[in-house]
Design a protein around this motif. Structure first.
Motif, PDB file in Angstrom:
ATOM      1  N   GLY A  59       0.804  -1.215   0.000  1.00 61.37           N
ATOM      2  CA  GLY A  59       0.000   0.000   0.000  1.00 61.37           C
ATOM      3  C   GLY A  59       0.832   1.258   0.000  1.00 61.37           C
ATOM      4  O   GLY A  59       2.062   1.260  -0.158  1.00 61.37           O
ATOM      5  N   ASN A  60       0.161   2.370   0.178  1.00 62.36           N
ATOM      6  CA  ASN A  60       0.796   3.688   0.224  1.00 62.36           C
ATOM      7  C   ASN A  60       1.427   3.896   1.584  1.00 62.36           C
ATOM      8  O   ASN A  60       0.754   3.890   2.614  1.00 62.36           O
ATOM      9  N   THR A  61       2.748   4.099   1.628  1.00 64.80           N
ATOM     10  CA  THR A  61       3.467   4.233   2.901  1.00 64.80           C
ATOM     11  C   THR A  61       3.976   5.655   3.128  1.00 64.80           C
ATOM     12  O   THR A  61       4.970   5.871   3.822  1.00 64.80           O
ATOM     13  N   MET A  62       3.297   6.640   2.539  1.00 62.08           N
ATOM     14  CA  MET A  62       3.660   8.040   2.776  1.00 62.08           C
ATOM     15  C   MET A  62       3.166   8.450   4.165  1.00 62.08           C
ATOM     16  O   MET A  62       2.018   8.188   4.545  1.00 62.08           O
ATOM     17  N   VAL A  63       4.048   9.087   4.913  1.00 62.75           N
ATOM     18  CA  VAL A  63       3.722   9.452   6.296  1.00 62.75           C
ATOM     19  C   VAL A  63       3.966  10.938   6.529  1.00 62.75           C
ATOM     20  O   VAL A  63       4.629  11.625   5.737  1.00 62.75           O
ATOM     21  N   GLN A  64       3.420  11.429   7.665  1.00 59.53           N
ATOM     22  CA  GLN A  64       3.673  12.793   8.132  1.00 59.53           C
ATOM     23  C   GLN A  64       4.453  12.700   9.433  1.00 59.53           C
ATOM     24  O   GLN A  64       3.899  12.338  10.473  1.00 59.53           O
ATOM     25  N   ALA A  65       5.741  13.021   9.383  1.00 53.59           N
ATOM     26  CA  ALA A  65       6.593  12.903  10.563  1.00 53.59           C
ATOM     27  C   ALA A  65       7.887  13.659  10.308  1.00 53.59           C
ATOM     28  O   ALA A  65       8.122  14.204   9.227  1.00 53.59           O
ATOM     29  N   ASP A  66       8.723  13.705  11.347  1.00 56.24           N
ATOM     30  CA  ASP A  66      10.062  14.260  11.213  1.00 56.24           C
ATOM     31  C   ASP A  66      10.956  13.144  10.671  1.00 56.24           C
ATOM     32  O   ASP A  66      11.152  12.121  11.323  1.00 56.24           O
ATOM     33  N   ALA A  67      11.513  13.343   9.465  1.00 55.71           N
ATOM     34  CA  ALA A  67      12.243  12.270   8.788  1.00 55.71           C
ATOM     35  C   ALA A  67      13.439  11.797   9.601  1.00 55.71           C
ATOM     36  O   ALA A  67      13.660  10.581   9.751  1.00 55.71           O
ATOM     37  N   SER A  68      14.244  12.705  10.128  1.00 50.90           N
ATOM     38  CA  SER A  68      15.447  12.308  10.869  1.00 50.90           C
ATOM     39  C   SER A  68      15.075  11.589  12.162  1.00 50.90           C
ATOM     40  O   SER A  68      15.714  10.595  12.541  1.00 50.90           O
ATOM     41  N   MET A  69      14.027  12.068  12.838  1.00 52.43           N
ATOM     42  CA  MET A  69      13.613  11.429  14.088  1.00 52.43           C
ATOM     43  C   MET A  69      13.044  10.042  13.832  1.00 52.43           C
ATOM     44  O   MET A  69      13.313   9.093  14.586  1.00 52.43           O
ATOM     45  N   LEU A  70      12.250   9.895  12.780  1.00 48.44           N
ATOM     46  CA  LEU A  70      11.694   8.576  12.469  1.00 48.44           C
ATOM     47  C   LEU A  70      12.793   7.591  12.093  1.00 48.44           C
ATOM     48  O   LEU A  70      12.733   6.405  12.450  1.00 48.44           O
ATOM     49  N   GLU A  71      13.822   8.069  11.411  1.00 48.12           N
ATOM     50  CA  GLU A  71      14.928   7.172  11.046  1.00 48.12           C
ATOM     51  C   GLU A  71      15.667   6.710  12.292  1.00 48.12           C
ATOM     52  O   GLU A  71      16.107   5.549  12.374  1.00 48.12           O
ATOM     53  N   ILE A  72      15.816   7.602  13.287  1.00 49.14           N
ATOM     54  CA  ILE A  72      16.449   7.202  14.549  1.00 49.14           C
ATOM     55  C   ILE A  72      15.596   6.144  15.249  1.00 49.14           C
ATOM     56  O   ILE A  72      16.119   5.140  15.764  1.00 49.14           O
ATOM     57  N   MET A  73      14.274   6.345  15.259  1.00 48.35           N
ATOM     58  CA  MET A  73      13.381   5.389  15.918  1.00 48.35           C
ATOM     59  C   MET A  73      13.458   4.012  15.259  1.00 48.35           C
ATOM     60  O   MET A  73      13.674   2.993  15.943  1.00 48.35           O
ATOM     61  N   ILE A  74      13.279   3.968  13.943  1.00 49.76           N
ATOM     62  CA  ILE A  74      13.323   2.674  13.245  1.00 49.76           C
ATOM     63  C   ILE A  74      14.718   2.061  13.346  1.00 49.76           C
ATOM     64  O   ILE A  74      14.873   0.840  13.505  1.00 49.76           O
ATOM     65  N   GLY A  75      15.736   2.906  13.311  1.00 52.69           N
ATOM     66  CA  GLY A  75      17.105   2.403  13.431  1.00 52.69           C
ATOM     67  C   GLY A  75      17.342   1.726  14.770  1.00 52.69           C
ATOM     68  O   GLY A  75      17.963   0.643  14.835  1.00 52.69           O
ATOM     69  N   ASN A  76      16.860   2.345  15.885  1.00 55.04           N
ATOM     70  CA  ASN A  76      17.049   1.740  17.208  1.00 55.04           C
ATOM     71  C   ASN A  76      16.274   0.427  17.329  1.00 55.04           C
ATOM     72  O   ASN A  76      16.775  -0.553  17.906  1.00 55.04           O
ATOM     73  N   VAL A  77      15.053   0.385  16.773  1.00 53.46           N
ATOM     74  CA  VAL A  77      14.246  -0.835  16.871  1.00 53.46           C
ATOM     75  C   VAL A  77      14.888  -1.963  16.066  1.00 53.46           C
ATOM     76  O   VAL A  77      15.013  -3.105  16.542  1.00 53.46           O
ATOM     77  N   VAL A  78      15.313  -1.667  14.836  1.00 49.68           N
ATOM     78  CA  VAL A  78      15.938  -2.692  13.998  1.00 49.68           C
ATOM     79  C   VAL A  78      17.266  -3.132  14.616  1.00 49.68           C
ATOM     80  O   VAL A  78      17.608  -4.336  14.607  1.00 49.68           O
ATOM     81  N   SER A  79      18.046  -2.199  15.152  1.00 59.77           N
ATOM     82  CA  SER A  79      19.331  -2.553  15.776  1.00 59.77           C
ATOM     83  C   SER A  79      19.122  -3.503  16.946  1.00 59.77           C
ATOM     84  O   SER A  79      19.893  -4.452  17.140  1.00 59.77           O
ATOM     85  N   ASN A  80      18.077  -3.241  17.768  1.00 60.49           N
ATOM     86  CA  ASN A  80      17.780  -4.148  18.878  1.00 60.49           C
ATOM     87  C   ASN A  80      17.412  -5.541  18.366  1.00 60.49           C
ATOM     88  O   ASN A  80      17.831  -6.566  18.924  1.00 60.49           O
ATOM     89  N   ALA A  81      16.603  -5.584  17.291  1.00 57.10           N
ATOM     90  CA  ALA A  81      16.213  -6.891  16.738  1.00 57.10           C
ATOM     91  C   ALA A  81      17.427  -7.653  16.247  1.00 57.10           C
ATOM     92  O   ALA A  81      17.560  -8.864  16.479  1.00 57.10           O
ATOM     93  N   VAL A  82      18.340  -6.952  15.567  1.00 60.40           N
ATOM     94  CA  VAL A  82      19.560  -7.593  15.079  1.00 60.40           C
ATOM     95  C   VAL A  82      20.444  -8.019  16.239  1.00 60.40           C
ATOM     96  O   VAL A  82      21.038  -9.112  16.259  1.00 60.40           O
ATOM     97  N   LYS A  83      20.547  -7.147  17.249  1.00 63.35           N
ATOM     98  CA  LYS A  83      21.438  -7.394  18.381  1.00 63.35           C
ATOM     99  C   LYS A  83      21.016  -8.619  19.179  1.00 63.35           C
ATOM    100  O   LYS A  83      21.858  -9.435  19.603  1.00 63.35           O
TER     101      LYS A  83
END
Length: 478
Positions: A361-385
């Motif tokens: 589907g359409n995954t366009m969002v309204q958010a702060d791009a840099s902050m959202l990247e930090i959030m997804i980055g921390n979640v994915v890093s924990n999953a990998v870790k």
């Protein structure tokens, strides 16, 4: 301590009027205004009644004497001299009456006057052209006087004036006493009203004084103390309850910050102590190069971990600032996930993880791009870790109504149900089994939660012991 509190009260109330006095003063002003209006109305009504009674009496006397006069071509004449004399010989009566007849247009042309006037005369006003009542004096004595015209015919001009008067001393004395009584009563009532109002106001704001005293005693040392709530659920109850709620929030923030400071100190102290101890051992005696390399690598790893922790602390401090406002834009969250996967690609290959990324589907969002990247980055890093070697990691991003859902699921050791609620606390790490071989600071998910709150992004975490963990982000869709 008591002297200090008294000093504060003197400073506070020495320059400003207290609430009790202000309430009493305002109530006194309103009461005084109403009482003055009522007393003035009473006095005016009494004065009007007194003068009306006197004027009726004067008009009756004047009409009787007008009836005794006869107008002829030669002038005025008194029809009954005996009746006139009987009426005019009142000299020591309790309420004497004075009568005088004056020719029109001639103030000195007195035709007749009552015997009790002796050598005195009533004041004649030649300007008047109709019946008139007014105050005058006879030998410094106040009298009430009426001046009645006498006509020769229906339409003839005025040929004479009958003046009648009665003393006013008694009436003026009564009115003077009435003014004195009203004035004294007004002052007495105002004093009573002020004292009563001040007493009632003091009783009413007594709970407020207790609130102030309790609030003045609360410091960092006794932040758990609370204000006693009044029995009545009125405005003071709401005030005390609101202050208690504020103190609860302040205590929670203070406790959290105190714990944060202690945890940060401990987390930073541990790698510093390890580096310091390792370097002290290295300089005690010469060692082989391999040993030096191993110890230096260890120190570098510890310093890197400490540097990452400091960066995360600075990041939290920045986003904790009240003046910080996210820069919300419209972008594709799928690209954000792709950027994150590129950064963790080396760790994924090293652990041979099976990363599956699905988007629909359409995954366009309204958010702060840099902050959202930090959030997804921390979640994915924990999953990998926390994923074991060769285990799968599933990342799904999809559109649901007005939200874009991004979920990251791993098959790691998981978290017990009683510890899930604390997972977003700063520096909180679940247990030794998770931390024995995995480095971490306990700040990653705390940062995710903080950044989510700033952007109205809902963060949810579900986990089962030894079954894995799923973190879901609900992002406002564009």
């Amino acid at each position: 301590m008591g002297n200090g509190v008294k000093g504060k009260k003197v400073w506070r109330y020495g320059r400003e009027i207290s609430i009790r006095d202000r309430v009493a003063g305002l109530y006194l002003m309103v009461t005084a205004s109403l009482l003055v209006m009522v007393f003035v109305l009473v006095y005016v009504l009494v004065e009007h009644h007194v003068y009306s009674h006197i004027d009726e009496e004067l008009e009756e006397v004047a009409d009787k004497f007008v009836g005794c006069l006869r107008v002829t071509e030669c002038g005025l004449a008194v029809e009954d001299q005996t009746e006139w004399m009987e009426r005019s010989l009142i000299t020591v009566d309790f309420s004497p009456k004075f009568v005088q007849v004056v020719a029109a247009g001639n103030s000195s042309g007195i035709v007749k006057k009552s015997f009790n006037l002796f050598s005195d005369t009533l004041q004649y006003n030649p300007v008047l052209d109709r019946v008139a009542f007014y105050n005058a004096t006879i030998v410094d004595a106040s009298v009430r006087q009426v001046q009645v015209p006498v006509f020769h015919g229906d339409k003839s001009p005025v040929v004479a004036w009958v003046l009648a008067a009665v003393p006013l001393e008694e009436s003026l004395f009564i009115l003077s006493d009435l003014r004195t009584v009203l004035l004294v009563s007004l002052l007495a009532m105002l004093l009573i009203v002020f004292a009563a109002t001040r007493f009632i106001a003091g009783k009413s704001i007594a709970p407020l004084e207790k609130v102030i005293e309790t609030a003045e005693k609360i410091t960092q040392e006794n932040l758990d103390e609370r204000i006693v709530l009044p029995q009545r659920r009125d405005e003071l109850y709401r005030l005390a309850s609101t202050i208690n709620d504020l103190l609860n929030r302040l205590q929670a923030v203070y406790t959290r910050e105190k714990q944060f400071t202690a945890d940060a100190s401990h987390e930073l102290k541990t790698p510093l102590a390890s580096v310091l101890g390792t370097l002290e051992v290295l300089i005690r005696k010469p060692r082989n190069p391999v040993h030096y390399e191993e110890r230096i690598d260890f120190c570098i790893d510890e310093l890197r971990r400490m540097s990452g922790m400091v960066e995360q602390l600075l990041l939290l401090a920045r986003y904790d600032s009240a003046s910080f406002v996210p820069e919300v834009t419209v972008f594709d969250a799928r690209q954000t996930v792709m950027n994150v996967l590129k950064r963790v690609d080396e760790q994924v290959k090293e652990k041979e993880l099976q990363v599956v990324f699905e988007n629909t589907g359409n995954t366009m969002v309204q958010a702060d791009a840099s902050m959202l990247e930090i959030m997804i980055g921390n979640v994915v890093s924990n999953a990998v870790k926390f994923s074991g070697k060769g285990e799968p990691v599933a990342i799904v991003i999809e559109r649901k109504n007005s939200w874009v859902i991004c979920s990251v699921k791993d098959r790691g050791p998981g978290i017990s149900a009683e510890k899930v609620d604390r997972i977003f606390e700063r520096f909180y790490r679940v247990d030794e089994s998770r931390n024995a071989t995995i480095n971490g600071t306990g700040l990653g998910l705390a940062i995710v939660k903080k950044l989510g709150d700033l952007q109205q992004i809902t963060v949810r975490l579900s986990s089962r012991k030894n079954k894995g963990t799923t973190v879901t982000l609900e992002i406002p869709a564009a």
